[in-house]
Design a protein around this motif. Sequence first.
Motif, mmCIF file in Angstrom:
data_model
loop_
_atom_site.group_PDB
_atom_site.id
_atom_site.type_symbol
_atom_site.label_atom_id
_atom_site.label_comp_id
_atom_site.label_asym_id
_atom_site.label_seq_id
_atom_site.Cartn_x
_atom_site.Cartn_y
_atom_site.Cartn_z
ATOM 1 N N GLU A 64 -3.146 -5.523 7.522
ATOM 2 C CA GLU A 64 -4.499 -5.116 7.867
ATOM 3 C C GLU A 64 -5.278 -4.741 6.614
ATOM 4 O O GLU A 64 -4.730 -4.171 5.673
ATOM 5 N N ARG A 65 -6.549 -5.075 6.613
ATOM 6 C CA ARG A 65 -7.419 -4.716 5.502
ATOM 7 C C ARG A 65 -7.948 -3.309 5.746
ATOM 8 O O ARG A 65 -8.477 -3.020 6.823
ATOM 9 N N THR A 111 -1.275 -5.167 1.273
ATOM 10 C CA THR A 111 -1.906 -6.017 2.283
ATOM 11 C C THR A 111 -1.725 -7.491 1.941
ATOM 12 O O THR A 111 -1.398 -8.308 2.806
ATOM 13 N N ASP A 114 -7.645 -8.163 -2.074
ATOM 14 C CA ASP A 114 -6.990 -7.157 -1.242
ATOM 15 C C ASP A 114 -5.973 -6.346 -2.037
ATOM 16 O O ASP A 114 -5.512 -6.761 -3.105
ATOM 17 N N HIS A 115 -5.577 -5.212 -1.463
ATOM 18 C CA HIS A 115 -4.531 -4.383 -2.051
ATOM 19 C C HIS A 115 -3.217 -5.157 -2.064
ATOM 20 O O HIS A 115 -2.954 -5.968 -1.164
ATOM 21 N N GLY A 159 -1.504 -1.338 5.400
ATOM 22 C CA GLY A 159 -1.501 -2.539 4.569
ATOM 23 C C GLY A 159 -0.283 -3.396 4.815
ATOM 24 O O GLY A 159 -0.353 -4.628 4.782
ATOM 25 N N THR A 165 -6.354 -12.868 -4.356
ATOM 26 C CA THR A 165 -7.185 -12.109 -3.426
ATOM 27 C C THR A 165 -7.633 -10.782 -4.028
ATOM 28 O O THR A 165 -7.019 -10.290 -4.985
#
Length: 489
Positions: free
Chosen positions: A73-74, A146, A142-143, A69, A140
């Motif tokens: 990167e996902r 990330t 996303d984490h 992350g 987002t």
Amino acid sequence: LRFLFNSTNKYQVSVHWLPEENQHLLVMKGAPERIMDRCSSILIEGEVKDMPADSEYRAQFNTAYAELGGMGERVLGFCHSFLDKEKFPQGFAFDNEEVNFPLEGLTFVGLMAMIDPPRANVPEAVNKCKHAGIKVIMVTGDHPITAAAIAKNVGIITEDVAENTGTGAAVVNGATLKDMTKKDLDGLIAKHREIVFARTSPQQKLIIVEAFQRAGQIVAVTGDGVNDSPALKKADIGIAMGIAGSDVSKEAADMILLDDNFASIVTGVEEGRLIFDNLKKSIAYTLTSNIPEISPFLFFIILSIPLPLGTVCILFIDLGTDLWPAISLAYEKAESDIMLRQPRDPVQDRLVNERLISVSYGQIGMIQASAGFFTYFVIMAENGFLPGILLGLRESWDDRNDNALVDSYGQEWSYSDRKELEYTCHSAFFVSIVIVQWADVIICKTRKLSVFKQGMNNWVLNTGIMFETALAAFLCYTPGMDMALRVYP
């Protein structure tokens, strides 16, 4: 069976029949932390091993997740489970509404990282926004690790991420946001200059929009999904994605981004500022000539002097000489600092405000009127009527029966001679306005910069100056205009 991904669960499930094994295989993929929470075992080199809560495998998972992350990167997590043959025979009716199959106690298979790099022009666009006083907020699913890495790559975050103190960048998890009150969120927005909201739901995007609007901000929101529609509708400017966006999001939005490119939004902001500037310039230029057009009639009525400017000449100005230069300002290129200014105040800096009126009427308009009256009084004085004698002269001047009006030097003037002199003054006043409007249009070319920095590259405007000069000369010096339009050279 296929259990589709959604922003609430953050995982996707499907069940497949394996003829060779004569049993069902349940597979799940999604947010790694959600996947790991549902696993009680792990697949290591083809062998299934137990994975208790304090297992070192979980620590290794967290390390790998953070490392991947952190590179922007996902990351997706994967797990599976071979369902019991007796409980779930072939043809079993799986129900994803009333879930009748296990979603816990699964076997963790591994992680997969993929990169979806931002477009090459996004960092430059974000930098432009910051210089233009536009705050870019990342929201987002996303984490947080990330999201923070991507935000740093594109320049949304340039400062160290603050934990609980400081005014640097903040990365807020959706779970944390869920527990925040309106007051807490308002304080967060006021405290931090750079904010990233991660692992958020589309419903939380609406909460974020409302918080920024409470802070007095003009909010533009991008979105592509059905669940983004409330936020798009609530925002001051809702921007839907033209390629990836759903029909519902497009209907809710105010604007559709045809290329799904963030940089296009920044280009739109720049074009919007240019249009606003050029409209303001054109209005300022057009309003200025009102003072030298109105003031001769005021002096004619109040001071009772011979009329300095006729109505025909005013029509020449409004419908002739001013028309082309006013339109040409719409073709003016953006000033070099257009994206270095702070956003305008929507309450104070309107298209026509007190400042524009005071400059157009109180300053430039008065200077133009002074130039016109200077020309008027000089011509009158050269022909024998000094300024002092003009006061109160209107009644005698317009008396058709008085053909022996005496000027300052004792000369007698007939009615026709006086009118010829008056019409000559009208023409001179008209030409004076045309000349000072040359300066006015150059003044109006820029709002902030020097004309030497902006340059004279707008050839529509340059041609307009030449056109109004040629038109004025044509009206004044073409034979027959003195009889047709009472314009004397």
